[in-house]
Design a protein around this motif. Structure first.
Motif, PDB file in Angstrom:
ATOM      1  N   VAL A  76       0.857  -1.185   0.000  1.00 13.11           N
ATOM      2  CA  VAL A  76       0.000   0.000   0.000  1.00 13.11           C
ATOM      3  C   VAL A  76       0.893   1.235   0.000  1.00 13.11           C
ATOM      4  O   VAL A  76       1.892   1.286   0.724  1.00 13.11           O
ATOM      5  N   ARG A  77       0.515   2.230  -0.788  1.00 20.84           N
ATOM      6  CA  ARG A  77       1.262   3.500  -0.832  1.00 20.84           C
ATOM      7  C   ARG A  77       0.288   4.665  -0.784  1.00 20.84           C
ATOM      8  O   ARG A  77      -0.690   4.700  -1.522  1.00 20.84           O
ATOM      9  N   PHE A  78       0.557   5.607   0.122  1.00 22.60           N
ATOM     10  CA  PHE A  78      -0.201   6.853   0.205  1.00 22.60           C
ATOM     11  C   PHE A  78       0.748   8.008  -0.076  1.00 22.60           C
ATOM     12  O   PHE A  78       1.851   8.045   0.459  1.00 22.60           O
ATOM     13  N   ILE A  87       4.200  14.251   2.638  1.00 27.97           N
ATOM     14  CA  ILE A  87       4.226  13.128   3.580  1.00 27.97           C
ATOM     15  C   ILE A  87       3.695  11.905   2.849  1.00 27.97           C
ATOM     16  O   ILE A  87       2.543  11.867   2.423  1.00 27.97           O
ATOM     17  N   ASP A  88       4.561  10.923   2.685  1.00 29.32           N
ATOM     18  CA  ASP A  88       4.211   9.690   1.989  1.00 29.32           C
ATOM     19  C   ASP A  88       4.382   8.518   2.940  1.00 29.32           C
ATOM     20  O   ASP A  88       5.298   8.502   3.764  1.00 29.32           O
ATOM     21  N   ARG A  89       3.495   7.522   2.816  1.00 31.46           N
ATOM     22  CA  ARG A  89       3.558   6.366   3.708  1.00 31.46           C
ATOM     23  C   ARG A  89       3.348   5.095   2.907  1.00 31.46           C
ATOM     24  O   ARG A  89       2.462   5.005   2.074  1.00 31.46           O
ATOM     25  N   ASP A  90       4.190   4.089   3.196  1.00 36.52           N
ATOM     26  CA  ASP A  90       4.090   2.764   2.587  1.00 36.52           C
ATOM     27  C   ASP A  90       3.827   1.729   3.670  1.00 36.52           C
ATOM     28  O   ASP A  90       4.427   1.794   4.758  1.00 36.52           O
ATOM     29  N   TYR A  91       2.949   0.797   3.370  1.00 33.67           N
ATOM     30  CA  TYR A  91       2.710  -0.378   4.207  1.00 33.67           C
ATOM     31  C   TYR A  91       3.060  -1.597   3.361  1.00 33.67           C
ATOM     32  O   TYR A  91       2.518  -1.770   2.269  1.00 33.67           O
ATOM     33  N   ASN A  92       3.957  -2.429   3.857  1.00 35.79           N
ATOM     34  CA  ASN A  92       4.340  -3.655   3.170  1.00 35.79           C
ATOM     35  C   ASN A  92       4.108  -4.813   4.131  1.00 35.79           C
ATOM     36  O   ASN A  92       4.743  -4.876   5.190  1.00 35.79           O
ATOM     37  N   ALA A 106      -1.914 -18.109  12.219  1.00 35.56           N
ATOM     38  CA  ALA A 106      -1.526 -17.040  11.294  1.00 35.56           C
ATOM     39  C   ALA A 106      -0.362 -16.268  11.881  1.00 35.56           C
ATOM     40  O   ALA A 106      -0.262 -16.114  13.100  1.00 35.56           O
ATOM     41  N   LEU A 107       0.504 -15.815  11.008  1.00 40.09           N
ATOM     42  CA  LEU A 107       1.572 -14.914  11.420  1.00 40.09           C
ATOM     43  C   LEU A 107       1.748 -13.870  10.338  1.00 40.09           C
ATOM     44  O   LEU A 107       1.459 -14.108   9.167  1.00 40.09           O
ATOM     45  N   SER A 108       2.161 -12.672  10.764  1.00 41.62           N
ATOM     46  CA  SER A 108       2.323 -11.592   9.794  1.00 41.62           C
ATOM     47  C   SER A 108       3.408 -10.627  10.238  1.00 41.62           C
ATOM     48  O   SER A 108       3.748 -10.547  11.416  1.00 41.62           O
ATOM     49  N   HIS A 109       3.910  -9.906   9.254  1.00 43.62           N
ATOM     50  CA  HIS A 109       4.880  -8.840   9.485  1.00 43.62           C
ATOM     51  C   HIS A 109       4.492  -7.672   8.593  1.00 43.62           C
ATOM     52  O   HIS A 109       4.256  -7.853   7.389  1.00 43.62           O
ATOM     53  N   THR A 110       4.405  -6.487   9.170  1.00 36.87           N
ATOM     54  CA  THR A 110       4.126  -5.271   8.405  1.00 36.87           C
ATOM     55  C   THR A 110       5.215  -4.256   8.675  1.00 36.87           C
ATOM     56  O   THR A 110       5.582  -4.025   9.825  1.00 36.87           O
ATOM     57  N   ARG A 111       5.709  -3.669   7.608  1.00 36.94           N
ATOM     58  CA  ARG A 111       6.672  -2.572   7.705  1.00 36.94           C
ATOM     59  C   ARG A 111       5.941  -1.306   7.260  1.00 36.94           C
ATOM     60  O   ARG A 111       5.346  -1.280   6.181  1.00 36.94           O
ATOM     61  N   ARG A 112       5.970  -0.284   8.093  1.00 38.37           N
ATOM     62  CA  ARG A 112       5.347   0.999   7.761  1.00 38.37           C
ATOM     63  C   ARG A 112       6.439   2.056   7.686  1.00 38.37           C
ATOM     64  O   ARG A 112       7.083   2.365   8.680  1.00 38.37           O
TER      65      ARG A 112
END
Length: 168
Positions: A76-78, A87-92, A106-112
């Motif tokens: 996701v990119r804003f 101001i820009d933000r990425d969620y991976n 379930a397991l997850s990792h998010t980088r913001r």
């Protein structure tokens, strides 16, 4: 009202979302995906329009003996987050879920990542793990843990969820 401010608070139809969702592509019958675009017009207190794009894909694999695992990815990119120019933000996010004989995990990792012109960058991380079981009589019990590393602070959250399904 409009005087409260914020993007999309324009009292007209200048903000919109478009999303394409699908699955079952001939070559990959289990594939699920979505692509999205968002445009939020600036309100009275914003200096720019916010725009974003998102892409998601998941594909289940049956490993035999009733075991199914599903890897997932979402990007996701804003741009001009909150209507603030620069101001820009990425969620991976990468995630993996699994099911076996009533069990789910379930397991997850998010980088913001947030970048701002003249303000530097922040890199936050979120990790989660969940485990649950569905009983034959309709009750599902889940437990979960999340670790967040935001602006140099680390927090842990634990939770439980009980759901009961009534079939009719």
């Amino acid at each position: 009202g409009r005087a409260d401010g914020g993007v999309s608070n324009t009292e007209d139809f200048s903000s919109f979302n478009v999303m394409l969702e699908g699955g079952g592509v001939k070559a990959l019958p289990g594939l699920e995906y979505h692509l999205a675009y968002i445009h939020q017009a600036n309100g009275v207190d914003a200096d720019s329009n916010e725009m974003g794009v998102a892409g998601f894909a998941a594909y289940p694999f049956n490993l035999g003996s009733g075991v199914q695992v599903t890897p997932m990815v979402e990007l996701v990119r804003f741009e001009n987050l909150g209507g603030v120019r620069g101001i820009d933000r990425d969620y991976n996010t990468v995630a993996l879920s699994g099911e076996w004989r009533g069990w789910n995990a379930a397991l997850s990792h998010t980088r913001r990542d947030t970048d701002s012109v003249g303000g530097g960058a922040t890199r936050d991380r979120f990790y989660s793990l969940g485990l649950g079981y569905t009983f034959d009589f309709g009750l599902t019990a889940d437990v979960g843990w999340k670790r967040a590393r935001e602006s140099g602070l680390e927090t842990d959250t634990f939770g439980t969820l009980f759901t009961y399904t009534i079939k009719f």
